[in-house]
Design an enzyme around this catalytic site. Structure first.
Site, PDB file in Angstrom:
ATOM      1  N   SER A  28     -14.754   0.154 -32.131  1.00  0.00           N
ATOM      2  CA  SER A  28     -13.955   0.965 -31.209  1.00  0.00           C
ATOM      3  C   SER A  28     -13.811   2.347 -31.825  1.00  0.00           C
ATOM      4  O   SER A  28     -14.816   2.977 -32.160  1.00  0.00           O
ATOM      5  CB  SER A  28     -12.602   0.301 -30.943  1.00  0.00           C
ATOM      6  OG  SER A  28     -11.877   1.006 -29.953  1.00  0.00           O
ATOM      7  N   HIS A  55     -16.291   0.406 -27.613  1.00  0.00           N
ATOM      8  CA  HIS A  55     -15.386   0.846 -26.564  1.00  0.00           C
ATOM      9  C   HIS A  55     -15.647   2.317 -26.250  1.00  0.00           C
ATOM     10  O   HIS A  55     -15.616   3.171 -27.135  1.00  0.00           O
ATOM     11  CB  HIS A  55     -13.931   0.660 -26.987  1.00  0.00           C
ATOM     12  CG  HIS A  55     -13.588  -0.771 -27.269  1.00  0.00           C
ATOM     13  ND1 HIS A  55     -12.602  -1.155 -28.155  1.00  0.00           N
ATOM     14  CD2 HIS A  55     -14.117  -1.919 -26.774  1.00  0.00           C
ATOM     15  CE1 HIS A  55     -12.530  -2.477 -28.191  1.00  0.00           C
ATOM     16  NE2 HIS A  55     -13.445  -2.956 -27.360  1.00  0.00           N
ATOM     17  N   ASP A 148      -9.333  -6.378 -30.237  1.00  0.00           N
ATOM     18  CA  ASP A 148     -10.494  -6.951 -29.560  1.00  0.00           C
ATOM     19  C   ASP A 148     -11.427  -7.581 -30.586  1.00  0.00           C
ATOM     20  O   ASP A 148     -11.684  -7.008 -31.644  1.00  0.00           O
ATOM     21  CB  ASP A 148     -11.232  -5.870 -28.772  1.00  0.00           C
ATOM     22  CG  ASP A 148     -12.307  -6.442 -27.856  1.00  0.00           C
ATOM     23  OD1 ASP A 148     -12.187  -7.608 -27.449  1.00  0.00           O
ATOM     24  OD2 ASP A 148     -13.263  -5.699 -27.537  1.00  0.00           O
TER      25      ASP A 148
END
Length: 210
Positions: A28, A55, A148
């Site tokens: 991310s 992401h 996540d």
């Protein structure tokens, strides 16, 4: 392609000279720099496929595949529906699409509901891989905020796969790696500059010794 089709009958296809067939990577915030560091020293003859969830802003096209492709010997591409997993190739989830692996070794893209406000979701990628590749799957969690990947790595571990997490001391953002480490489903905690060699040793170790 004929060999690939014949191999697909095994569900999933196993790759030659590979202890693992797939490396699934989650990243991310800070992910681009971390991915460049990891992929830039992966050899062209790497014998596993790589699937990446990074992401990204959902409203803009991504140039990440092009950026990474210029910095590594392997092939990096934005994943497309129906792509066959191929050794030495990294597939990146497009913005605003979940990336999933199918039983026959192909990729699917989905715009199904966001998972914890995220699409793509590392959890969904890991969970799609776990029952198919079992002990021939590696999950790698890199820098990022949030958590996540925490649920997905549990699925990877449950099916016998291997989990690697970036050492938080070398992570630009510690949220994602810290969450996975705290959940306790980790095999290796590795500094960023050692992750590439760790992957090569795990996937191609016996080959390198010959």
């Amino acid at each position: 392609m004929i060999k690939m089709a014949e191999n697909a009958k095994n569900h999933p296809p196993y790759f030659t000279n590979a202890a693992f067939d797939i490396v699934a990577i989650a990243a991310s915030a800070g992910g681009l720099n971390a991915l460049i560091k990891v992929l830039s020293t992966v050899p062209a003859e790497f014998t596993a496929a790589i699937a990446i969830v990074q992401h990204l802003a959902p409203q803009h096209p991504s140039l990440m595949a092009e950026i990474l492709n210029r910095r590594t010997a392997i092939t990096v591409k934005q994943a497309e529906e129906g792509d066959w997993l191929t050794p030495g190739t990294a597939y990146i989830a497009p913005p605003n699409h979940h990336l999933l692996v199918n039983r026959e070794g192909t990729l699917s893209l989905s715009q199904s509901e966001s998972v914890r406000f995220l699409r793509p979701s590392a959890d969904l990628l890991f969970e799609s891989i776990a029952p198919i590749y079992k002990n021939r799957a590696i999950a790698l969690v890199l820098t990022g905020t949030g958590s996540d990947g925490t649920i997905g790595v549990k699925a990877i571990k449950k099916m016998g796969g291997t989990v690697i997490v970036q050492d938080v001391k070398t992570a630009e953002f510690s949220g994602m790696p810290s969450a996975v480490i705290q959940a306790g489903n980790v095999d290796f905690i590795v500094p960023l500059n050692e992750i590439s060699s760790t992957l090569v040793t795990l996937v191609m170790g016996e080959l390198l010794l010959n």
